[in-house]
Design a protein around this motif. Structure first.
Motif, PDB file in Angstrom:
ATOM      1  N   ILE A  59       6.773  23.134   8.920  1.00 61.74           N
ATOM      2  CA  ILE A  59       5.362  23.090   9.304  1.00 61.74           C
ATOM      3  C   ILE A  59       5.025  21.690   9.801  1.00 61.74           C
ATOM      4  N   GLU A  60       4.692  21.578  11.065  1.00 65.97           N
ATOM      5  CA  GLU A  60       4.274  20.276  11.589  1.00 65.97           C
ATOM      6  C   GLU A  60       2.838  20.006  11.174  1.00 65.97           C
ATOM      7  N   PHE A  61       2.608  18.823  10.629  1.00 64.13           N
ATOM      8  CA  PHE A  61       1.259  18.483  10.205  1.00 64.13           C
ATOM      9  C   PHE A  61       0.916  17.061  10.652  1.00 64.13           C
ATOM     10  N   GLU A  62      -0.354  16.797  10.664  1.00 63.66           N
ATOM     11  CA  GLU A  62      -0.864  15.469  10.982  1.00 63.66           C
ATOM     12  C   GLU A  62      -1.121  14.737   9.672  1.00 63.66           C
ATOM     13  N   MET A  63      -0.754  13.457   9.611  1.00 62.79           N
ATOM     14  CA  MET A  63      -0.851  12.734   8.353  1.00 62.79           C
ATOM     15  C   MET A  63      -1.871  11.610   8.427  1.00 62.79           C
ATOM     16  N   ARG A  64      -2.622  11.481   7.346  1.00 64.83           N
ATOM     17  CA  ARG A  64      -3.499  10.338   7.141  1.00 64.83           C
ATOM     18  C   ARG A  64      -3.035   9.630   5.874  1.00 64.83           C
ATOM     19  N   LEU A  65      -2.907   8.299   5.963  1.00 68.05           N
ATOM     20  CA  LEU A  65      -2.332   7.532   4.862  1.00 68.05           C
ATOM     21  C   LEU A  65      -3.319   6.501   4.335  1.00 68.05           C
ATOM     22  N   ILE A  66      -3.365   6.416   3.026  1.00 69.84           N
ATOM     23  CA  ILE A  66      -4.047   5.323   2.341  1.00 69.84           C
ATOM     24  C   ILE A  66      -3.029   4.694   1.406  1.00 69.84           C
ATOM     25  N   ILE A  67      -2.865   3.378   1.508  1.00 63.44           N
ATOM     26  CA  ILE A  67      -1.892   2.676   0.682  1.00 63.44           C
ATOM     27  C   ILE A  67      -2.628   1.762  -0.278  1.00 63.44           C
ATOM     28  N   VAL A  68      -2.215   1.817  -1.542  1.00 62.40           N
ATOM     29  CA  VAL A  68      -2.776   0.932  -2.560  1.00 62.40           C
ATOM     30  C   VAL A  68      -1.627   0.248  -3.275  1.00 62.40           C
ATOM     31  N   ASN A  69      -1.967  -0.754  -4.065  1.00 65.60           N
ATOM     32  CA  ASN A  69      -0.973  -1.459  -4.859  1.00 65.60           C
ATOM     33  C   ASN A  69      -1.496  -1.559  -6.275  1.00 65.60           C
ATOM     34  N   SER A  70      -0.907  -0.746  -7.173  1.00 65.81           N
ATOM     35  CA  SER A  70      -1.405  -0.693  -8.541  1.00 65.81           C
ATOM     36  C   SER A  70      -1.074  -1.951  -9.338  1.00 65.81           C
ATOM     37  N   LYS A  71      -0.189  -2.819  -8.807  1.00 64.68           N
ATOM     38  CA  LYS A  71       0.207  -4.022  -9.537  1.00 64.68           C
ATOM     39  C   LYS A  71      -0.354  -5.299  -8.932  1.00 64.68           C
ATOM     40  N   SER A  72      -1.032  -5.181  -7.828  1.00 64.33           N
ATOM     41  CA  SER A  72      -1.546  -6.387  -7.172  1.00 64.33           C
ATOM     42  C   SER A  72      -2.737  -6.023  -6.303  1.00 64.33           C
ATOM     43  N   ASP A  73      -3.648  -6.971  -6.125  1.00 67.20           N
ATOM     44  CA  ASP A  73      -4.794  -6.778  -5.237  1.00 67.20           C
ATOM     45  C   ASP A  73      -4.608  -7.494  -3.913  1.00 67.20           C
ATOM     46  N   ASP A  74      -3.352  -7.851  -3.597  1.00 67.89           N
ATOM     47  CA  ASP A  74      -3.077  -8.596  -2.373  1.00 67.89           C
ATOM     48  C   ASP A  74      -3.232  -7.668  -1.165  1.00 67.89           C
ATOM     49  N   GLU A  75      -4.323  -7.810  -0.427  1.00 71.17           N
ATOM     50  CA  GLU A  75      -4.581  -6.954   0.729  1.00 71.17           C
ATOM     51  C   GLU A  75      -3.625  -7.268   1.870  1.00 71.17           C
ATOM     52  N   THR A  76      -3.093  -8.504   1.906  1.00 73.37           N
ATOM     53  CA  THR A  76      -2.178  -8.898   2.984  1.00 73.37           C
ATOM     54  C   THR A  76      -0.917  -8.042   2.961  1.00 73.37           C
ATOM     55  N   GLN A  77      -0.386  -7.795   1.772  1.00 72.44           N
ATOM     56  CA  GLN A  77       0.814  -6.967   1.657  1.00 72.44           C
ATOM     57  C   GLN A  77       0.562  -5.560   2.172  1.00 72.44           C
ATOM     58  N   ILE A  78      -0.598  -4.994   1.796  1.00 75.20           N
ATOM     59  CA  ILE A  78      -0.910  -3.623   2.228  1.00 75.20           C
ATOM     60  C   ILE A  78      -1.065  -3.577   3.740  1.00 75.20           C
ATOM     61  N   GLY A  79      -1.773  -4.578   4.314  1.00 80.38           N
ATOM     62  CA  GLY A  79      -1.938  -4.617   5.767  1.00 80.38           C
ATOM     63  C   GLY A  79      -0.611  -4.744   6.479  1.00 80.38           C
ATOM     64  N   TYR A  80       0.317  -5.527   5.902  1.00 85.94           N
ATOM     65  CA  TYR A  80       1.641  -5.698   6.485  1.00 85.94           C
ATOM     66  C   TYR A  80       2.401  -4.366   6.517  1.00 85.94           C
ATOM     67  N   VAL A  81       2.315  -3.611   5.423  1.00 87.94           N
ATOM     68  CA  VAL A  81       3.003  -2.318   5.371  1.00 87.94           C
ATOM     69  C   VAL A  81       2.355  -1.332   6.342  1.00 87.94           C
ATOM     70  N   TYR A  82       1.019  -1.351   6.462  1.00 87.34           N
ATOM     71  CA  TYR A  82       0.340  -0.496   7.448  1.00 87.34           C
ATOM     72  C   TYR A  82       0.902  -0.753   8.851  1.00 87.34           C
ATOM     73  N   LYS A  83       1.013  -2.028   9.203  1.00 84.70           N
ATOM     74  CA  LYS A  83       1.497  -2.378  10.538  1.00 84.70           C
ATOM     75  C   LYS A  83       2.946  -1.953  10.710  1.00 84.70           C
ATOM     76  N   CYS A  84       3.734  -2.100   9.653  1.00 87.36           N
ATOM     77  CA  CYS A  84       5.149  -1.724   9.702  1.00 87.36           C
ATOM     78  C   CYS A  84       5.314  -0.227   9.926  1.00 87.36           C
ATOM     79  N   LEU A  85       4.634   0.568   9.139  1.00 84.96           N
ATOM     80  CA  LEU A  85       4.834   2.026   9.261  1.00 84.96           C
ATOM     81  C   LEU A  85       4.220   2.568  10.553  1.00 84.96           C
ATOM     82  N   THR A  86       3.163   1.907  11.070  1.00 90.37           N
ATOM     83  CA  THR A  86       2.621   2.335  12.374  1.00 90.37           C
ATOM     84  C   THR A  86       3.661   2.152  13.458  1.00 90.37           C
ATOM     85  N   THR A  87       4.344   1.041  13.427  1.00 89.33           N
ATOM     86  CA  THR A  87       5.387   0.780  14.421  1.00 89.33           C
ATOM     87  C   THR A  87       6.528   1.776  14.293  1.00 89.33           C
TER      88      THR A  87
END
Length: 1348
Positions: free
Chosen positions: A455-483
């Motif tokens: 089944i082909e589906f469209e995905m929406r992702l929200i990434i969190v970090n339960s061990k850290s509040d570092d938004e920079t890390q999350i933004g970095y992973v967003y950019k990585c997986l988009t690429t």
């Protein structure tokens, strides 16, 4: 065709009542069941009424007399299905005793010890059998092979008493309470978990007549309860103005417009009669006995004719009784099922009314509770919040024009493996945690596999970090997986990204990361895990939504945790969830044939229709299990409430645990619930001996947790999940008790516990999720022109609301039942015609009188006899059809004195006037007997007596795919090819083989309730079937899945090698092959049966060198006279004979209500199962034929038909353009196809069995009904001829059938069979005398032989 012939063709019993002589007719129904003591019926009633009282009575049982002195049960708790249920216990115990050698043990015990394996699934580990209590106490078990000891426990049927949850052993105790010291036994087993099953010792002294042909004696069989016996009542047609006669007037009109022109005015007339009825019995009389109505073609009711509620008022029929809603379908409209639901509602209503001043408000809240569930709609779902990253592969617009076609394909096919879902229809939102988790990795791996191959589906992702509040890390992973996504355009990189450390994985991919997405990523709002937990109650990850609907998180997390090494199980579960969400999707009509860029707004719009929306994820206790039936989920009946209850108390928690850490945690969690702490009572108990546990419970666990009486799965329990559980329970109860006035607020917890353990916790399986009963009824009552509000007593406990359509079986069943209930009630009844709600009528429905179990209809002095009384004095004659809607087949037993053949002497003209005396007369396929003749046999008998006995039980089941996933009860994968199955009874005796119907159904023929095994040929797997009733408990077909994984009712193949080695599919029906001529007849009616006898006698005399086997379709068509005559022929001729039967699978195939058409269709459909499997070829012949000197049936049977499944003679109507006018089928037949008659039919039975032709014919038949409506006057060959495209017909030589009115006279010289079909509707005997050599002499000789 004359009028009497047609109308009689739909009846099976004609009672002639002379004008002015009203006679009561006594009817009794006997079964092969052994007589059970009334003690056990009382115990069944008590168990249904109050399980606590039942166990108190059983544990202290002294004697039968003592029990009845202490227990005066109200009769309205009697369940008519108890008879079948008790016989199930009897059959089960007898079958088990035969295997274990415990027949002579008044009490015997089967011990099962459970063990939790590494996957936390309870498996049955050790089995033992003991004859007597002493053997068990001294561990003197019987030595038996392990494969004989497997056991299935049905937590809905079995009577279970949990006494020690820490003990992994459960004892199945078979005992006859009248033969043992029950008090001593239960005292010695007081610390044990017990399943009580009855043993009926007295039954062992009786003949085993239930296995073969029943042999009945008055003193050793039970009379079957009269409930669910359908009796059709028709006015005998006396004038051309009768409804049916009027129907015949339209025979020559345009076919497709014929039915509704007649039927619509009749519906309107019936509906208008109900408008002026002031009592339930008047409405029942109208619906049960539709009066004769002279139809005027121009008749209309100005009001009703203008009504059109298509799409406004539901087509469905349903009733609400207090807090229960029952949708009326083929199963749930069975009176036994309806009666059980009503009595259950009555029992629960009495309990609720003890605590509530305004119970109607509580009932309304219960009915609306599922539609009031808060819908999760957090702000981060909104597109403008920019909280998620969208990964969309397909940028094209979505074509919605094929959406409905896809849903129809899913519903029809049921096999998800072949379903292709176009991209864009499925949207998955995931909240993932950067912190490493093996569960999250396996979950993403399964999702990627589904997207790639299923089944082909469209995905929406929200990434969190339960061990850290570092938004920079999350933004970095967003950019990585988009690429990575834009590079691969799939989700296969996701599992690898989250397998270990996402940050490190992205650093390795540093050179490939595209900075063009920086602006897009910077605009994303980064969410924090603790905010999601605080604001939205999402505290655990991964979290998943499909099409904006939350997937039960605990179900998801548990399935992942238990199936890490079995990826296929997770895939199956996720696929099922996705398809379920797709089926529930409702696309607005204005968008169906359009294109759209995405469905996001449509999903949100559907959420906005709910009044109750919340930012908090809700986890209801009822959804803690993997779609288990709530009847199986353990519930705690709290018998001892603590003194600490206050008026604010709303939640009571019971915990039993050997885990000290868990106990300390739960105490702390309760103390931290500051806002609701005053409403919570925590009870830590050592055991549950002071309470009653109902349903399925895993034994031997360390911890058991109950909230308000419902067992909670403690898998993965933590503080956040506990907080959410309690808060959701509180919210749920606030909705449940909204505006409910309690008699005593201190009793609130008791009321909550009673509500929680009732049936309401399970949504009725016959009610879809979006079917709002109250809302649908409110719409219906505001639209109908016939709304009746009636009462039977001033202050009734039962309150009904019902929407029904007149002249339907469901409506008659329901109205007849409540008319005969002994309970006071009030009802609001909204009636409609089928036409007004948009139902297109395809056939004339039938009406009938209902005989139920009302006391005044039962003659208790005559042991279960029922009187048919007060039919009406308006008419002289009635047609009464005995039908068994419970699929229990009854046939006549003691009417043989009235079936003697008539004495006609040499005067054949008397044969043309036999209507008043015949059993199955030429006037139709009807059982006919004369009451005057009946009374002559015993003039002192005031009431004639008719007796029927049970012959067999039919059960249609649905078969699932081989499925190795025990955690996927949602799987609907069905068989993808035709398969064969073997039915084996509980004692190990092979009964019969069956072929699948439409690749997914099996029609089983059972001798009685009990235990059966079903073996699948291609896998040699065995499934165990336990039947205590043929009524589906939830109004749905029973579905069985053959699984290679664990299931409590499945035998593993490896454990049954020795068992299966005794059975061989090829040898079961193997008989010595010889030159036998196999002939097949479906004749009925006195004249036609005599013509069949004439044919048989001709063949036996003219070809005495051959062995003949005659197969006679029995059903309700073959009369006792025919059977008696065949038995007489067998005294002087050597031939084999077999009566064949096959129940019509109503659930998957439309059945015409015309008995004539039924018997015609039986010669075509279901041949793979109805014809004995040891026969390869068979010849069918119509009764109205005679053989000539050269009609060698062996030659016909051995004809080379070039691999075709069937062969017939082309219709010689084309000779000289003779014959009747071409009908629609003839006109539409392609030029390259011949038109055949099916009066002579050669069937390659082996070809049928081993091919898909039967399924193709059935599919074509269903499609033809939908396209044409199947006119009742069409010939059966008009089905076979166009069906040549799926089941080809080989043309036989035209000499095999010659008819005077259609064929070339010259061809008669070489003809082998003469058929009596004609144009003029001439009498068959007159034709026979004219065209068949020596017919008169030979036929009179046959009659003389039969008479003497």
């Amino acid at each position: 065709m004359n009028m009497q012939y047609y109308l009689l063709s739909i009846c099976a019993l004609l009672i002639l009542i002379q004008s002015g002589q009203m006679l009561d007719i006594e009817v009794s129904f006997k079964t092969p069941y052994c007589i059970k003591d009334s003690l056990y019926y009382a115990l069944e009633a008590q168990y249904f009424q109050n399980k606590e009282d039942f166990w108190a009575s059983v544990l202290n049982f002294q004697s039968r007399e003592d029990y009845f002195n202490q227990n005066q049960l109200q009769k309205y708790y009697f369940n008519p299905d108890d008879q079948t249920k008790l016989e199930y216990y009897n059959q089960l115990e007898k079958q088990q005793s035969m295997l274990y050698g415990t027949e002579n043990c008044p009490i015997w015990i089967k011990s099962i010890i459970y063990q939790d394996n590494s996957d936390q699934i309870q498996t049955q580990k050790q089995f033992s059998v003991f004859c007597g209590l002493d053997q068990y106490l001294h561990s003197e078990q019987l030595l038996l092979p392990d494969e004989m000891l497997k056991e299935s426990i049905d937590f809905r049927k079995d009577k279970i008493l949990f006494s020690n949850l820490n003990d992994p052993e459960i004892l199945i105790v078979y005992m006859d309470l009248k033969q043992v010291d029950a008090i001593e036994i239960f005292n010695k087993l007081s610390h044990k978990n017990i399943i009580l099953r009855y043993k009926f010792t007295e039954c062992f002294s009786m003949n085993e007549h239930h296995i073969d042909i029943p042999h009945y004696k008055t003193n050793d069989t039970e009379n079957f309860q009269g409930i669910a016996i359908d009796i059709k009542v028709y006015k005998y047609p006396k004038s051309p103005g009768d409804l049916m006669v009027t129907f015949l007037r339209y025979k020559q009109t345009i076919y497709k417009n014929r039915l509704h022109v007649l039927f619509d005015p009749y519906q309107q007339y019936i509906l208008n009669l109900t408008r002026y009825s002031n009592e339930i019995r008047e409405i029942a009389w109208i619906l049960e006995n539709h009066p004769s109505f002279i139809i005027d073609l121009n008749y209309t009711d100005p009001i009703e004719q203008a009504l059109n509620f298509t799409g406004i008022v539901t087509k469905e029929q349903f009733f609400i009784v207090n807090h229960k809603c029952v949708r009326l379908n083929r199963h749930s409209s069975d009176p036994i099922y309806m009666n059980l639901q009503i009595i259950q509602a009555f029992k629960e209503s009495i309990i609720f009314s003890e605590y509530v001043q305004n119970p109607q408000q509580l009932y309304q809240n219960i009915l609306l509770i599922d539609h009031k569930k808060p819908v999760f709609r957090p702000k981060f779902l909104l597109e403008e919040q920019n909280s998620y990253l969208t990964l969309r592969k397909n940028k094209n617009r979505l074509d919605l024009s094929k959406f409905n076609q896809l849903i129809q394909q899913i519903s029809k096919q049921g096999n998800y493996s072949n379903i292709k879902v176009q991209p864009g229809l499925m949207q998955v939102l995931l909240i993932l945690d950067l912190s490493h988790s093996q569960d999250q990795y396996h979950f993403l791996r399964s999702l990627a596999e589904i997207n790639k191959n299923h089944i082909e589906f469209e995905m929406r992702l929200i990434i969190v970090n339960s061990k850290s509040d570092d938004e920079t890390q999350i933004g970095y992973v967003y950019k990585c997986l988009t690429t990575l996504f834009e590079k691969e355009l799939n989700y296969e990189f996701l599992p690898e990204l989250f397998k270990e450390d996402p940050i490190e994985f992205c650093r390795v991919q540093q050179n490939n990361i595209d900075n063009q997405n920086d602006d897009k990523i910077k605009k994303l709002k980064i969410l924090k895990s603790h905010d999601l937990c605080q604001d939205n109650s999402i505290c655990e990850f991964p979290f998943m939504m499909i099409n904006q609907n939350v997937i039960n998180q605990q179900q998801l997390l548990k399935a992942i945790a238990l199936n890490k090494e079995q990826q296929g199980n997770i895939i199956d579960l996720l696929k099922s969830i996705m398809i379920d969400q797709l089926i529930k999707l409702k696309i607005p009509e204005n968008l169906i044939n359009t294109q759209t860029s995405n469905l996001f707004d449509i999903y949100l719009r559907q959420l906005s229709i709910y009044k109750y929306q919340t930012e908090h994820y809700q986890g209801d206790i009822r959804n803690q299990y993997l779609q288990q039936d709530s009847n199986s989920i353990a519930k705690l009946k709290i018998l001892d409430f603590p003194d600490t209850i206050t008026q604010q108390s709303l939640v009571i928690i019971h915990v039993q645990s050997q885990d000290i850490e868990f106990l300390e945690n739960i105490k702390e969690w309760v103390n931290q619930l500051n806002s609701v702490k005053q409403q919570i009572i925590l009870e830590i108990v050592e055991n549950f001996n002071n309470h009653l546990i109902i349903g399925q419970l895993s034994l031997g666990q360390k911890t058991y947790l109950f909230v308000n009486g419902l067992n909670v799965d403690i898998f993965g329990m933590n503080k956040y999940r506990f907080f959410r559980l309690i808060q959701n329970e509180k919210n749920h109860l606030n909705l449940l008790l909204e505006r409910v006035q309690l008699k005593d607020n201190l009793q609130k917890l008791k009321l909550i516990n009673e509500i929680r353990i009732t049936e309401y916790v399970k949504v009725n399986a016959s009610i879809s999720d979006d079917f709002n009963c109250l809302q649908e009824f409110n719409v219906a009552q505001n639209k109908t022109i016939s709304l009746r509000k009636l009462k039977t007593v001033p202050n009734p406990i039962l309150s009904f609301k019902a929407k029904v359509n007149v002249m339907t079986r469901e409506a008659v069943n329901f109205i007849s039942l409540i008319n005969q209930l002994g309970l006071g009630l009030k009802i609001e009844l909204a009636l409609f015609t089928q036409r007004s709600v948009g139902i297109e009528m395809k056939y004339l429905p039938y009406n009938f009188f209902r005989l139920f179990f009302k006391d005044q209809q039962s003659n208790t002095q005559s042991k279960g006899q029922y009187k048919i009384t007060n039919l009406s004095r308006k008419y002289d004659s009635y047609f009464i059809d005995i039908v068994q809607s419970r699929r229990q087949i009854f046939i006549t037993n003691e009417l043989s004195p009235f079936y003697e053949l008539e004495d006609y002497g040499d005067d054949l003209q008397k044969m043309q006037n036999i209507q008043s005396n015949s059993l199955f007369g030429k006037s139709g396929y009807s059982l006919v007997f004369s009451l005057s003749q009946l009374r002559k046999l015993n003039p002192s008998e005031r009431n004639p007596h008719i007796q029927f006995y049970q012959k067999r039980v039919n059960q249609l089941i649905k078969i699932g795919e081989v499925n190795s996933n025990p955690f996927n009860p949602l799987s609907r994968n069905l068989m993808n090819k035709k398969e064969r199955f073997m039915l084996i009874d509980g004692s190990g005796k092979a009964i019969q083989t069956f072929y699948s119907i439409l690749h997914q159904y099996l029609q089983l023929i059972l001798h009685s309730p009990g235990r059966y095994f079903l073996m699948r040929e291609n896998t040699q797997e065995i499934i165990q079937l336990d039947y205590s009733s043929v009524i589906e408990s939830d109004g749905q077909l029973d579905e069985f899945e053959f699984q290679s994984g664990y299931d409590s009712v499945i035998f593993r193949s490896s454990e049954l090698d020795s068992f299966k080695s005794n059975y061989n599919f090829q040898n079961l029906n193997l008989r010595k092959k010889n030159e036998t001529v196999n002939m097949y007849y479906t004749a009925s009616g006195s004249l036609f049966e005599k013509l069949v006898l004439y044919q048989i006698k001709q063949n036996l005399e003219d070809y005495s060198q051959y062995n003949f086997r005659f197969l006679i379709w029995e059903g309700t068509f073959s009369s006792p006279s025919l059977k008696l005559a065949l038995a007489k022929l067998a005294t002087i001729y050597d031939f084999e004979m077999e009566y064949i039967n096959y129940p019509w699978p109503h659930d998957v195939a439309f059945q015409d209500q015309n008995y004539k058409r039924i018997i015609l269709l039986y010669r075509i459909l279901f041949l793979d199962n109805s014809i004995p499997h040891h026969l390869d070829r068979i010849v069918y012949r119509d009764a109205d034929q005679c053989s000539l000197f050269n009609s060698d049936m062996k030659e016909l049977q051995n004809t080379d038909i070039k691999g075709f499944p069937q062969a017939m003679v082309p219709h010689c109507r084309f000779f000289d353009n003779k014959g009747w006018d071409e009908n629609k089928v003839m006109k539409d037949l392609p030029n390259d196809l011949l038109y055949f008659t099916n009066n002579v039919l050669l069937i390659d039975a082996k070809k049928y069995r081993e091919s898909d032709y039967p399924d193709k014919l059935l599919d074509y038949y269903q499609a033809a009904i939908g396209k044409w409506g199947f006119d009742p006057f069409l010939l059966s060959q008009d089905f076979q001829n166009p069906a040549q495209v799926v089941a080809p017909i080989f043309p036989l030589d035209e000499d095999w059938e010659w008819a005077e009115d259609f064929c070339d006279p010259e061809k008669k010289k070489t003809a082998k069979i003469i058929d009596f079909q004609d144009i003029k509707r001439e009498d068959k005997l007159s034709i026979a005398k004219r065209v068949c050599p020596n017919f008169t002499f030979n036929f009179v000789a046959l009659l003389e032989f039969l008479r003497n």
